[in-house]
Design a protein around this motif. Structure first.
Motif, PDB file in Angstrom:
ATOM      1  N   TYR A 201     -10.872   1.776  13.075  1.00 55.10           N
ATOM      2  CA  TYR A 201      -9.659   2.351  13.657  1.00 55.10           C
ATOM      3  C   TYR A 201      -8.799   2.989  12.557  1.00 55.10           C
ATOM      4  O   TYR A 201      -8.918   2.660  11.374  1.00 55.10           O
ATOM      5  CB  TYR A 201      -8.864   1.260  14.373  1.00 55.10           C
ATOM      6  N   PRO A 202      -7.913   3.892  12.925  1.00 53.84           N
ATOM      7  CA  PRO A 202      -7.000   4.474  11.924  1.00 53.84           C
ATOM      8  C   PRO A 202      -5.958   3.458  11.470  1.00 53.84           C
ATOM      9  O   PRO A 202      -5.578   2.561  12.235  1.00 53.84           O
ATOM     10  CB  PRO A 202      -6.363   5.646  12.674  1.00 53.84           C
ATOM     11  N   TRP A 203      -5.495   3.622  10.247  1.00 58.54           N
ATOM     12  CA  TRP A 203      -4.509   2.727   9.656  1.00 58.54           C
ATOM     13  C   TRP A 203      -3.307   3.529   9.174  1.00 58.54           C
ATOM     14  O   TRP A 203      -3.420   4.707   8.853  1.00 58.54           O
ATOM     15  CB  TRP A 203      -5.108   1.989   8.449  1.00 58.54           C
ATOM     16  N   VAL A 204      -2.166   2.840   9.091  1.00 54.18           N
ATOM     17  CA  VAL A 204      -1.010   3.374   8.377  1.00 54.18           C
ATOM     18  C   VAL A 204      -0.643   2.350   7.312  1.00 54.18           C
ATOM     19  O   VAL A 204      -0.383   1.181   7.613  1.00 54.18           O
ATOM     20  CB  VAL A 204       0.177   3.685   9.324  1.00 54.18           C
ATOM     21  N   LEU A 205      -0.695   2.784   6.039  1.00 50.75           N
ATOM     22  CA  LEU A 205      -0.495   1.891   4.903  1.00 50.75           C
ATOM     23  C   LEU A 205       0.706   2.334   4.076  1.00 50.75           C
ATOM     24  O   LEU A 205       1.085   3.515   4.093  1.00 50.75           O
ATOM     25  CB  LEU A 205      -1.738   1.879   4.008  1.00 50.75           C
ATOM     26  N   PRO A 206       1.306   1.415   3.306  1.00 51.42           N
ATOM     27  CA  PRO A 206       2.376   1.811   2.389  1.00 51.42           C
ATOM     28  C   PRO A 206       1.841   2.744   1.301  1.00 51.42           C
ATOM     29  O   PRO A 206       0.637   2.841   1.075  1.00 51.42           O
ATOM     30  CB  PRO A 206       2.844   0.471   1.788  1.00 51.42           C
ATOM     31  N   LEU A 207       2.761   3.403   0.611  1.00 49.87           N
ATOM     32  CA  LEU A 207       2.375   4.295  -0.484  1.00 49.87           C
ATOM     33  C   LEU A 207       1.719   3.503  -1.612  1.00 49.87           C
ATOM     34  O   LEU A 207       1.941   2.303  -1.771  1.00 49.87           O
ATOM     35  CB  LEU A 207       3.599   5.036  -1.013  1.00 49.87           C
ATOM     36  N   GLU A 208       0.938   4.211  -2.421  1.00 53.67           N
ATOM     37  CA  GLU A 208       0.155   3.552  -3.469  1.00 53.67           C
ATOM     38  C   GLU A 208       1.013   2.785  -4.464  1.00 53.67           C
ATOM     39  O   GLU A 208       0.598   1.761  -4.996  1.00 53.67           O
ATOM     40  CB  GLU A 208      -0.697   4.584  -4.215  1.00 53.67           C
ATOM     41  N   GLN A 209       2.224   3.288  -4.754  1.00 51.31           N
ATOM     42  CA  GLN A 209       3.034   2.656  -5.800  1.00 51.31           C
ATOM     43  C   GLN A 209       3.811   1.437  -5.318  1.00 51.31           C
ATOM     44  O   GLN A 209       4.579   0.853  -6.083  1.00 51.31           O
ATOM     45  CB  GLN A 209       4.005   3.674  -6.408  1.00 51.31           C
ATOM     46  N   THR A 210       3.616   1.029  -4.070  1.00 46.10           N
ATOM     47  CA  THR A 210       4.321  -0.151  -3.567  1.00 46.10           C
ATOM     48  C   THR A 210       3.523  -1.418  -3.829  1.00 46.10           C
ATOM     49  O   THR A 210       2.292  -1.400  -3.885  1.00 46.10           O
ATOM     50  CB  THR A 210       4.582  -0.024  -2.050  1.00 46.10           C
ATOM     51  N   ALA A 211       4.242  -2.535  -3.962  1.00 47.27           N
ATOM     52  CA  ALA A 211       3.582  -3.818  -4.209  1.00 47.27           C
ATOM     53  C   ALA A 211       2.716  -4.227  -3.028  1.00 47.27           C
ATOM     54  O   ALA A 211       1.617  -4.760  -3.198  1.00 47.27           O
ATOM     55  CB  ALA A 211       4.629  -4.898  -4.502  1.00 47.27           C
ATOM     56  N   LEU A 212       3.202  -3.977  -1.802  1.00 48.25           N
ATOM     57  CA  LEU A 212       2.426  -4.355  -0.620  1.00 48.25           C
ATOM     58  C   LEU A 212       1.096  -3.612  -0.579  1.00 48.25           C
ATOM     59  O   LEU A 212       0.061  -4.202  -0.241  1.00 48.25           O
ATOM     60  CB  LEU A 212       3.230  -4.077   0.651  1.00 48.25           C
ATOM     61  N   ARG A 213       1.089  -2.341  -0.927  1.00 53.78           N
ATOM     62  CA  ARG A 213      -0.168  -1.574  -0.930  1.00 53.78           C
ATOM     63  C   ARG A 213      -1.152  -2.186  -1.920  1.00 53.78           C
ATOM     64  O   ARG A 213      -2.345  -2.346  -1.627  1.00 53.78           O
ATOM     65  CB  ARG A 213       0.135  -0.119  -1.282  1.00 53.78           C
ATOM     66  N   GLN A 214      -0.680  -2.539  -3.100  1.00 51.04           N
ATOM     67  CA  GLN A 214      -1.561  -3.119  -4.110  1.00 51.04           C
ATOM     68  C   GLN A 214      -2.134  -4.449  -3.637  1.00 51.04           C
ATOM     69  O   GLN A 214      -3.308  -4.761  -3.867  1.00 51.04           O
ATOM     70  CB  GLN A 214      -0.789  -3.290  -5.421  1.00 51.04           C
ATOM     71  N   GLU A 215      -1.325  -5.242  -2.956  1.00 46.31           N
ATOM     72  CA  GLU A 215      -1.800  -6.533  -2.459  1.00 46.31           C
ATOM     73  C   GLU A 215      -2.815  -6.353  -1.344  1.00 46.31           C
ATOM     74  O   GLU A 215      -3.806  -7.098  -1.258  1.00 46.31           O
ATOM     75  CB  GLU A 215      -0.609  -7.362  -1.995  1.00 46.31           C
ATOM     76  N   LEU A 216      -2.600  -5.364  -0.477  1.00 47.50           N
ATOM     77  CA  LEU A 216      -3.569  -5.084   0.582  1.00 47.50           C
ATOM     78  C   LEU A 216      -4.893  -4.598  -0.004  1.00 47.50           C
ATOM     79  O   LEU A 216      -5.974  -4.981   0.462  1.00 47.50           O
ATOM     80  CB  LEU A 216      -3.004  -4.039   1.546  1.00 47.50           C
ATOM     81  N   GLU A 217      -4.812  -3.756  -1.026  1.00 47.07           N
ATOM     82  CA  GLU A 217      -6.038  -3.289  -1.685  1.00 47.07           C
ATOM     83  C   GLU A 217      -6.820  -4.468  -2.263  1.00 47.07           C
ATOM     84  O   GLU A 217      -8.052  -4.502  -2.209  1.00 47.07           O
ATOM     85  CB  GLU A 217      -5.695  -2.284  -2.782  1.00 47.07           C
TER      86      GLU A 217
END
Length: 311
Positions: A201-217
């Motif tokens: 399914y499609p996702w909407v994620l925070p921008l790369e420079q955010t802490a949440l994005r890094q944790e999801l990665e």
């Protein structure tokens, strides 16, 4: 030019205001309109400040006025000086009656939909004369403005400040981050749903420079998965909620966002490794204005109520 030359009275406060206005507006004409001055007066004042400094601050091109290397350096300091003068005026006014002033808050995703509105509401009820300005951006974009005095505090999930000097952080409450989708999302009908299944399914994620994005990665990597190939990157809470409402998109949102939206519901996939401290980032060496102190007090009070309600 010696630095002391700037203190001999030739450089005026109006010069700082003018240079910042030209930088913000991009042309002498628009700066003159913004300052309600005649264009020749603005041009003359620009020549005066360039003569005092002994350098050219702007170059004129087809797209308007572009700061030179010297201009960029001077504009940065001019903004800081003007910000401090505004703070001085507000502090004096606040000390005089405590009923007026302005507080500017930089917001991140967490805390912006429940905590901040509640704190603003109670602040305005107690001090209706205080103006609250809310500006949304990523943490990296907010920090320079915080250090320069353009905003008073940053509210959201606490990001590691690492080697950044001049900052301190205050934790307000802990909030889980959940994967959410609309209530009738087709993924809910799949048995034993896994993170891998959600890649369909499609996702909407925070921008790369955010802490949440890094944790999801990091979570995707631990599952041996690549990030979704079909994604939108966004930190606007309104846009994220609309995308999730209107499409088959999946998002990672603070639990309070999902809890206060009847159309959203968490998916049965835990995100335990994700840090979830919500708080404020403040300037370490610069004292808060009276209005900013009041805002922080109301944020603390509302965070305590949220913590009690979720206990």
């Amino acid at each position: 030019m010696r630095p002391i030359d700037l203190l001999n009275g030739r450089l005026k406060l109006r010069h700082l205001v003018l240079v910042v206005a030209i930088a913000d507006e991009g042309s002498v004409l628009r700066a003159a309109e913004h300052l309600r001055l005649a264009q020749p007066a603005v041009t003359r004042s620009l020549r005066e400040v360039e003569h005092v400094l002994g350098v050219e601050l702007f170059t004129r091109g087809p797209r308007g006025m572009t700061p030179t290397l010297f201009g960029e350096a001077f504009i940065e300091h001019a903004r800081a000086v003007l910000a401090e003068l505004r703070r001085a005026g507000e502090r004096i006014s606040g000390l005089a009656d405590g009923a007026v002033g302005t507080v500017t808050i930089g917001t991140l995703l967490a805390g912006s939909n429940v905590l901040l509105p509640r704190a603003i509401a109670t602040l305005k009820k107690a001090r209706p004369g205080v103006t609250v300005i809310v500006q949304e951006a990523t943490f990296d974009a907010q920090v320079p403005r915080l250090l320069e005095g353009e905003i008073d505090l940053i509210l959201g999930r606490l990001n590691p400040i690492g080697d950044l000097r001049g900052l301190r952080q205050v934790t307000l409450y802990a909030e889980p981050v959940r994967l959410v989708a609309r209530r009738d999302h087709p993924a809910r009908s799949r048995p034993d749903l896994t993170l891998r299944d959600l890649l369909d399914y499609p996702w909407v994620l925070p921008l790369e420079q955010t802490a949440l994005r890094q944790e999801l990665e990091q979570i995707f990597r631990s599952e041996g998965l690549a990030l979704p190939s079909n994604l939108v990157e966004c930190t606007s809470i309104l846009t994220v909620r609309t995308l999730v409402h209107d499409a088959d998109m999946i998002a990672a949102l603070p639990e309070l966002v999902a809890r206060t939206d009847s159309e959203l519901e968490p998916l049965p996939i835990p995100l335990e490794p994700v840090r979830r401290q919500v708080g404020v980032t403040l300037p370490d060496r610069r004292p808060l204005t009276p209005s900013a102190r009041l805002m922080l007090d109301h944020l603390r009070a509302q965070a305590a109520e949220l913590t009690a309600q979720s206990a």
